[in-house]
Design an enzyme around this catalytic site. Structure first.
Site, short mmCIF file in Angstrom:
data_model
loop_
_atom_site.label_atom_id
_atom_site.label_comp_id
_atom_site.label_asym_id
_atom_site.label_seq_id
_atom_site.Cartn_x
_atom_site.Cartn_y
_atom_site.Cartn_z
N GLY A 37 0.69 -0.95 0.19
CA GLY A 37 0.02 -0.09 0.07
C GLY A 37 0.82 1.26 -0.04
O GLY A 37 1.41 1.62 1.12
N SER A 49 1.21 5.08 -0.18
CA SER A 49 0.35 6.37 0.45
C SER A 49 0.90 7.50 -0.24
O SER A 49 0.46 8.82 -0.01
CB SER A 49 0.25 6.48 1.88
OG SER A 49 1.61 6.61 2.43
N GLY A 50 2.36 7.69 -0.48
CA GLY A 50 2.86 8.80 -0.63
C GLY A 50 4.05 9.31 0.24
O GLY A 50 4.44 10.13 0.20
N VAL A 95 6.48 8.77 3.80
CA VAL A 95 7.77 8.09 3.98
C VAL A 95 7.95 6.68 4.40
O VAL A 95 8.73 5.87 4.07
CB VAL A 95 8.51 8.87 4.99
CG1 VAL A 95 8.17 9.09 6.43
CG2 VAL A 95 10.03 8.41 4.84
N SER A 125 5.55 4.02 3.78
CA SER A 125 5.25 2.97 3.06
C SER A 125 6.48 3.06 1.81
O SER A 125 6.77 1.99 1.49
CB SER A 125 3.86 3.30 2.33
OG SER A 125 3.63 4.55 1.80
N MET A 139 -4.45 3.72 -3.11
CA MET A 139 -5.82 3.66 -2.99
C MET A 139 -6.62 5.02 -2.81
O MET A 139 -5.90 5.87 -1.99
CB MET A 139 -6.38 2.90 -1.51
CG MET A 139 -6.09 1.45 -1.38
SD MET A 139 -6.69 0.86 0.35
CE MET A 139 -4.88 0.91 0.83
N CYS A 167 -11.67 2.37 8.83
CA CYS A 167 -10.95 2.34 7.83
C CYS A 167 -10.06 1.08 7.50
O CYS A 167 -10.02 0.54 6.66
CB CYS A 167 -10.07 3.66 7.48
SG CYS A 167 -9.17 3.47 6.00
N CYS A 224 -8.16 9.15 8.31
CA CYS A 224 -7.95 8.33 7.25
C CYS A 224 -8.74 8.60 5.92
O CYS A 224 -9.91 8.79 6.17
CB CYS A 224 -8.29 7.06 7.56
SG CYS A 224 -7.86 5.56 6.53
N1 LIG Z 1 -4.11 6.04 -0.09
C1 LIG Z 1 -2.97 5.11 0.27
N2 LIG Z 1 -2.97 3.94 -0.79
C2 LIG Z 1 -2.32 2.71 -0.33
N3 LIG Z 1 -2.02 2.55 0.86
C3 LIG Z 1 -1.92 3.34 1.86
C4 LIG Z 1 -2.68 4.84 1.73
N4 LIG Z 1 -2.89 5.43 2.90
C5 LIG Z 1 -2.36 4.73 3.74
N5 LIG Z 1 -1.76 3.38 3.16
C6 LIG Z 1 -1.07 2.42 3.73
O1 LIG Z 1 -1.21 2.31 5.30
C7 LIG Z 1 -0.06 2.46 5.95
C8 LIG Z 1 -0.46 3.55 7.21
O2 LIG Z 1 -0.85 4.60 6.70
P1 LIG Z 1 -1.03 5.87 7.70
O3 LIG Z 1 -1.53 7.01 6.79
O4 LIG Z 1 -1.75 5.42 9.00
O5 LIG Z 1 0.32 6.06 8.21
P2 LIG Z 1 1.55 6.88 7.82
O6 LIG Z 1 2.64 6.81 9.04
O7 LIG Z 1 1.45 8.53 7.64
O8 LIG Z 1 2.18 6.26 6.45
P3 LIG Z 1 2.96 6.91 5.34
O9 LIG Z 1 4.30 7.48 5.86
O10 LIG Z 1 3.30 5.68 4.58
O11 LIG Z 1 1.94 7.76 4.52
C9 LIG Z 1 0.93 3.26 4.77
O12 LIG Z 1 2.35 3.10 5.40
C10 LIG Z 1 0.62 2.66 3.81
O13 LIG Z 1 1.13 1.33 3.46
#
Ligand SMILES: Nc1ncnc2c1ncn2[C@@H]1O[C@H](COP(=O)(O)OP(=O)(O)OP(=O)(O)O)[C@@H](O)[C@H]1O
Length: 417
Positions: free
Chosen positions: A10, A12-13, A15, A17, A36, A101, A207
């Site tokens: 997944g 998210s853009g 750091v 992921s 997503m 979520c 989320c």
């Molecule tokens: N829009 C998205 N599309 C795909 N995967 C997502 C998306 N948003 C979150 N995820 C997945 O869920 C994880 C946790 O997301 P969350 O927003 O809770 O944490 P985060 O610490 O801000 O993560 P990141 O630094 O990767 O944005 C992300 O690391 C990613 O793997």
């Protein structure tokens, strides 16, 4: 030894992921990134953070040489998360969309999409969490249940938000960041030419809905319904509110014309009344016993509960709170939870999340915040004294206000003479 080759990450853009994908790539897995999109309304300023995040996810994947696809779960998010969220607010509860979520979108639709459409052996996310199957599923065993465990980085621990996810998805999930701290993750990103991503501001929003003003946002979907603020001590009406969904337990209320600090102690949906208590330490705001709906156990239900025995573990209902010892008792409708020390503002709709040592056992939605210390410990006499004092206090305040009004009237009269 089970072979996990195709891993869908997944992306998210952010750091986390990015580094999760990087670590998987370094280990030689066959990786596919998925972005997503679950919310498609541009905010009031015309800014759509999803398209910015997609650009960042694409940038990371290009750098790591990983294919990225975008998948739209807007309808699923609306039906499985958002509709529930609105219903909860309308009924006086304060839900947690991030927990919902994870349960319904990331560890359900995303997991199934990865398995069925992309032929994944497992999924991976950048959450800070661990499982008993190991970071890269090296201890996977089809015959035993998987446990959700706290990560190395206590500050970033995200198990709280994963407390409702199902066993089938967790069994096939890798959390590559489980053994790392956030500073280490940023350092790894910098060492791999992902400086811009490493210094990107943390997404603090809800989320997929983002970081807009949540109260204003919810107001667009829930009808205002005016009602009364009632003082718990005196039973007197001290103000008007325009909808119970605007207020959550423990919150300081802003009652027009009242200078004193009232806090939300209780909500009665039927009469549309909000009970308020004076002072943040008022006993009406504290309780050490509450009730939940049916719990969700991530690995297995504690056997003690099946035998109608008390089960002792730890609890919190806010991500940032520290854990408190508690005793659980199963009832046909859910759990009775007795805490070792009173907690402030146990909020219906929030999740009580249970831990035993390193393991996050599961969670249950708080259905009723139970009898407050005000109800439990104040004898009739004490309560009478308290009410009497409160009535005198309010009478004094009203008197002062009348005096001020008189003064104002006098001044107005004098000016107009
Ligand atoms: N829009 C998205 N599309 C795909 N995967 C997502 C998306 N948003 C979150 N995820 C997945 O869920 C994880 C946790 O997301 P969350 O927003 O809770 O944490 P985060 O610490 O801000 O993560 P990141 O630094 O990767 O944005 C992300 O690391 C990613 O793997």
């Amino acid at each position: 030894m089970y072979k996990f080759r195709n891993i869908v990450v997944g992306m998210s853009g952010g750091v986390d992921s990015a580094v999760a994908a990087l670590l998987l790539k370094r280990k030689g897995y066959n990786i596919q990134g998925v972005f997503m999109q679950n919310w498609d309304i541009t905010d009031e300023q015309g800014f759509c953070s999803a398209s910015e995040d997609y650009k960042d996810a694409k940038y990371v994947c290009d750098k790591l040489n990983i294919p990225l696809i975008s998948v739209n779960f807007v309808k699923e998010y609306w039906n499985d998360v958002f509709v529930d969220l609105i219903r909860e607010y309308e009924n006086g509860y304060t839900p947690n969309p991030d927990i919902l979520c994870n349960r319904h979108i990331k560890f359900n639709y995303f997991y199934k999409f990865a398995k069925e459409k992309l032929n994944a052996d497992a999924i991976a996310t950048g959450h800070y969490a661990r499982t008993s199957f190991g970071t890269f599923l090296e201890k996977y065993d089809p015959n035993i249940g998987v446990k959700l465990l706290k990560p190395l980085d206590d500050v970033k621990d995200q198990t709280f938000f994963l407390c409702q996810i199902k066993q089938d998805a967790l069994r096939e999930t890798m959390f590559p960041l489980g053994d790392l701290t956030k500073p280490q993750v940023k350092q790894i990103a910098r060492e791999h030419n992902l400086e811009e991503i490493a210094s990107k501001k943390e997404s603090m929003g809800i989320c997929f809905i983002g970081s807009r003003d949540f109260q204003d946002f919810i107001s667009e979907y829930v009808q205002n319904k005016p009602g009364k603020f009632v003082d718990v001590d005196t039973g007197l009406v001290v103000g008007e509110h325009n909808g119970i969904h605007h207020w959550t337990l423990g919150q300081r209320s802003r009652i027009a014309g009242v200078a004193d600090s009232y806090f939300i102690a209780n909500k009665d949906v039927t009469s549309n009344t909000i009970y308020v208590a004076m002072g943040t330490t008022h006993p009406a705001l504290h309780s050490n016993l509450f009730f939940t709906s049916d719990p969700h156990w991530i690995c297995r239900k504690p056997v003690e509960l099946d035998k109608n025995e008390i089960y002792t573990c730890q609890f919190k209902f806010q991500h940032t709170h520290s854990l408190v010892d508690c005793d659980l008792c199963q009832t046909p409708k859910g759990l009775i939870v007795k805490l070792s020390a009173p907690k402030r503002a146990l909020t219906p709709g929030q999740y009580a999340v249970f831990y035993k040592g390193e393991e996050c056992l599961g969670s249950a939605r708080i259905s009723n915040s139970g009898p407050s210390n005000f109800l439990m410990f104040y004898s009739k006499n004490k309560s009478y004294e308290r009410r009497k004092n409160a009535k005198e206090r309010i009478a004094k305040r009203l008197h002062k206000k009348m005096k001020e009004n008189e003064l104002e009237e006098n001044i107005t009269n004098q000016i107009s003479l």
